[in-house]
Every structure is written in C-alpha cells, then in structure tokens.
Design a protein around this motif. Structure first.
Motif, short mmCIF file in Angstrom:
data_model
loop_
_atom_site.label_atom_id
_atom_site.label_comp_id
_atom_site.label_asym_id
_atom_site.label_seq_id
_atom_site.Cartn_x
_atom_site.Cartn_y
_atom_site.Cartn_z
N GLU A 160 0.83 -1.20 0.00
CA GLU A 160 0.00 0.00 0.00
C GLU A 160 0.87 1.25 0.00
OE1 GLU A 160 -2.42 -0.55 3.43
OE2 GLU A 160 -3.99 -1.66 2.33
N ASP A 161 1.95 1.24 0.77
CA ASP A 161 2.85 2.39 0.80
C ASP A 161 3.47 2.63 -0.58
OD1 ASP A 161 4.45 4.42 2.33
OD2 ASP A 161 6.09 3.15 1.65
N ARG A 162 3.84 1.55 -1.25
CA ARG A 162 4.40 1.71 -2.61
C ARG A 162 3.35 2.25 -3.57
NH1 ARG A 162 7.14 -3.63 -1.64
NH2 ARG A 162 9.35 -3.14 -1.25
N LEU A 163 2.08 1.85 -3.40
CA LEU A 163 1.02 2.36 -4.26
C LEU A 163 0.83 3.86 -4.03
CD1 LEU A 163 -1.23 1.80 -6.31
CD2 LEU A 163 -2.73 1.20 -4.39
N TYR A 164 0.83 4.29 -2.77
CA TYR A 164 0.72 5.72 -2.48
C TYR A 164 1.85 6.49 -3.17
CZ TYR A 164 -2.33 4.26 1.41
OH TYR A 164 -3.33 3.70 2.18
N ARG A 165 3.09 5.98 -3.01
CA ARG A 165 4.24 6.67 -3.58
C ARG A 165 4.19 6.69 -5.10
NH1 ARG A 165 8.67 3.97 -2.54
NH2 ARG A 165 7.98 2.39 -1.07
N MET A 166 3.71 5.59 -5.70
CA MET A 166 3.61 5.55 -7.16
C MET A 166 2.67 6.63 -7.67
SD MET A 166 1.96 2.62 -9.62
CE MET A 166 0.33 3.37 -9.41
N VAL A 167 1.51 6.79 -7.04
CA VAL A 167 0.53 7.79 -7.47
C VAL A 167 1.13 9.19 -7.42
CG1 VAL A 167 -1.64 8.92 -6.83
CG2 VAL A 167 -1.52 6.42 -6.92
N HIS A 168 1.84 9.50 -6.35
CA HIS A 168 2.35 10.85 -6.18
C HIS A 168 3.62 11.10 -6.99
CE1 HIS A 168 -0.69 11.86 -3.27
NE2 HIS A 168 -0.39 10.80 -2.54
N GLU A 169 4.52 10.12 -7.04
CA GLU A 169 5.78 10.33 -7.74
C GLU A 169 5.59 10.40 -9.26
OE1 GLU A 169 8.51 7.34 -6.46
OE2 GLU A 169 8.56 8.06 -4.37
N TYR A 170 4.55 9.75 -9.78
CA TYR A 170 4.35 9.75 -11.23
C TYR A 170 3.21 10.67 -11.65
CZ TYR A 170 7.72 5.98 -11.36
OH TYR A 170 8.87 5.24 -11.23
N GLY A 171 2.81 11.54 -10.74
CA GLY A 171 1.88 12.60 -11.09
C GLY A 171 0.48 12.16 -11.46
N LEU A 172 0.00 11.08 -10.91
CA LEU A 172 -1.37 10.65 -11.16
C LEU A 172 -2.33 11.47 -10.30
CD1 LEU A 172 -0.83 6.77 -11.14
CD2 LEU A 172 -1.11 8.24 -13.13
N PRO A 173 -3.55 11.67 -10.77
CA PRO A 173 -4.52 12.40 -9.92
C PRO A 173 -4.82 11.60 -8.66
CG PRO A 173 -5.59 11.46 -11.87
CD PRO A 173 -4.12 11.29 -12.08
N ASP A 174 -5.17 12.31 -7.60
CA ASP A 174 -5.43 11.65 -6.33
C ASP A 174 -6.72 10.84 -6.40
OD1 ASP A 174 -3.19 12.54 -4.98
OD2 ASP A 174 -4.17 14.40 -4.34
N PRO A 175 -6.67 9.57 -6.01
CA PRO A 175 -7.90 8.77 -5.93
C PRO A 175 -8.49 8.89 -4.54
CG PRO A 175 -6.02 7.38 -5.51
CD PRO A 175 -5.47 8.78 -5.71
N VAL A 176 -9.59 8.20 -4.29
CA VAL A 176 -10.04 7.95 -2.93
C VAL A 176 -9.44 6.60 -2.53
CG1 VAL A 176 -12.10 9.36 -2.97
CG2 VAL A 176 -12.22 7.03 -3.85
#
Length: 346
Positions: A231-247
């Motif tokens: 889960e921590d890696r998923l959070y970092r992937m979203v933010h580091e690769y500029g994906l829009p924030d999900p819920v």
C-alpha cells in the motif's frame, strides 16, 4: 595388480597440501592410490585423518571448518548416488562435476544467503541436505537428509549449491517450534528483499506447515506487513508519477443494492479502480481466485475498469504500473458512462 591400483602411487602428503581440498570420499582416495585399509589405518584414533561421515574423510586431525563440513555433507549425499561429488574450490578431475541432485537447505542455507537471524554455521549441530525423495539415504552425524518429490534449481553461494530462500525457509520452519524464531525468519525473508510473502506462503503450504498454529500466526503477521508495504508503494507511485489523487481504501455498493467489494484506490470520475493482489496461496486458493474473478467481472459489467497490480510489480516496475493506470484514466473519456455506485470508506 587390480584396476584400482595406480601404476605410480604418489606419497600421501600431496593430498592435503598445496591448497588442495581437505575433504575427500574414500572413492576419491582410492583413485589417488590410497587403499581402503590404508585409509582406515590413518583414520584410527590419534591418526592424521578422521572419518567425518560414512565414506567421507577429513584429511587432518582436529575439528573441521565450516566449509569442510558443508563439503562433507554434500559429498556424503552425492557419493551414495555414484554420479560424482560436489566440486570444491580448486578441485579438478575426480572432484568434479557437482551433483545436480544435492544442495544445502534449512538454517545453513539461510545463513549462506546472508540471514542475520540464523545461527552461524559453526554453531549448527546438523546441516540439512535436500535430496530427491527416492534416494536411499539416512541422516547421520552432522548431515540431516531432507527429501522432496521435486528439487528446486540450486543457487551457487560461495561455490556451494544452496536451495532458494523460500524453499530453505520452509525446510527450516519444519524443524522449529519456537514461534518467535519462525516470525523473525519470515520477517527477514521479506524485509531483506529475499522473496515476496506469497512465495514464502506457497512453499509453507506445499510443505503442509500452515496447519501449525505458530506458523499460521507468523504468516498472518507477514502478510499484514506485506500488504502495508505494498500500500505504501502504491501511495508513492501515485504521487511520484503525477497521477490524480484517488479515494483510498473504499467499499463500493449499488445504491440500495448489494456490496460490490473493497478497492485499494478508486477514481470516481473516471470509474477506474486499483486492486492490490496480496492473496496468499492456500489450500482453498481456487475458491479465493474464483471469488476475486467474479468480483472483477461484476465491476467491469458496471463499466468500472479494474487494474490488477501485484506487490512485486509495484516494487520492480512502478513506472510501468503508473503508465497502465494513467492509460486507463485517459481511456475513460472514450467509454460509456459507468453505472452509479456508492463509494464508502472502508
């Protein structure tokens, strides 16, 4: 003269000098012109040699080194096969090739793989040797025989054939009753990056160890930690690769209807979901997989795109996984609108 007698026997001191291996089988000694009677004489109490295992001779008095013990148990297991013995550093001729059907496993293998939570090699009373199930061998001395119907491909560690971490871990756990020790071994296997939790659990399941309460408790802790890391890696992937924030971590339901399932991340505007696959292989894995497949098919019939990601993919190729998610988000504009679903915190 027999065919076992060399034409020009050499003096015995050449066998243990000049950096040559200090462990040999009796068959190897005969090939060097040393008769069985002479070997027995030199292995008498107080003699210059000693029989460390049946058919395996240590060519010096005193205790063997850790390396010599490793080679001795491998030679013991391989010599019974009659197809050669494991090679040693600097070995040639009758010392090669290595047998493909014997390898170090258990705690000794984990120590060779670099585990800090396992005992050092000199403190181990026995060394586990993995052999095919039908081999006619017995445990003796410092060699403990572990049988398996299917041998894994060995890894070479310091010139010694060693079972892969997950298999060595299962063989070690099979002999351990201390829950704390089991938990430390499983945790180091994952935290140290040696293998994924699902690989560990698969080996434990195949070894029929998941019926032991202390092993199950350690596995549950391991899987919880593995999910948290994913889960921590998923959070970092979203933010580091500029994906829009999900819920994050939500449950989906049809309004006034049935529960659709939980998701690790969900983009409501694009109807794109990410689900981490941290399932552990168990005896009922087929049922779990069917349940997961039904959930995914149901969501996709409602127009929700489900991106399935494993912890290993997140760890090894986060850029590729980010691309997959970004593509799914961009493609949502070309799809029919998804059915309305209620998004609830999990």
């Amino acid at each position: 003269m027999t065919h076992n007698t060399p034409l020009s026997p050499r003096p015995l001191h050449h066998l243990s000098g000049g950096g040559r291996p200090h462990v040999m089988t009796t068959a190897q000694l005969r090939s060097h012109g040393v008769s069985t009677a002479e070997t027995n004489e030199r292995c008498r109490a107080g003699g210059p040699w000693q029989q460390i295992l049946p058919g395996v001779v240590l060519l010096h008095p005193g205790p063997p080194t850790s390396e010599e013990r490793l080679h001795a148990v491998l030679m013991y297991a391989a010599r019974e096969r009659g197809t050669g013995v494991p090679a040693q550093p600097g070995a040639s001729g009758p010392h090669a090739p290595a047998s493909p059907e014997v390898m170090i496993t258990g705690l000794a293998a984990l120590t060779l793989h670099g585990f800090s939570s396992t005992p050092p090699l000199p403190s181990l009373d026995t060394i586990d040797i993995l052999v095919p199930r039908l081999r006619r061998l017995r445990s003796t001395g410092c060699a403990r025989i572990v049988r398996t119907p299917a041998l894994p491909a060995p890894e070479q560690v310091t010139g010694v054939p060693v079972a892969p971490v997950a298999r060595a871990l299962a063989d070690a756990v099979a002999e351990l009753a201390d829950a704390g020790v089991v938990r430390r071994l499983l945790t180091e296997a994952v935290r140290g990056g040696h293998c994924d939790p699902t690989v560990v659990v698969r080996e434990l399941n195949q070894a029929r160890l998941l019926s032991r309460p202390h092993v199950v408790d350690a596995v549950e802790s391991l899987l919880a930690e593995g999910r948290a890391r994913a889960e921590d890696r998923l959070y970092r992937m979203v933010h580091e690769y500029g994906l829009p924030d999900p819920v994050w971590n939500v449950d989906l339901r049809l309004p006034g209807g049935p529960y659709l399932g939980g998701l690790d991340a969900y983009w409501p505007d694009q109807a794109v979901a990410v689900e981490l696959d941290t399932r552990a292989p168990r005896q009922d894995d087929d049922a779990l997989w069917s349940e997961y497949a039904r959930k995914r098919e149901h969501l996709e019939r409602l127009g929700i795109t489900v991106v399935h990601i494993t912890p290993r993919k997140l760890r090894d190729s986060p850029d590729q996984q980010a691309t997959v998610v970004r593509t799914a988000l961009m493609a949502s504009a070309d799809r029919e609108p998804a059915a309305y679903v209620a998004v609830l915190p999990r």
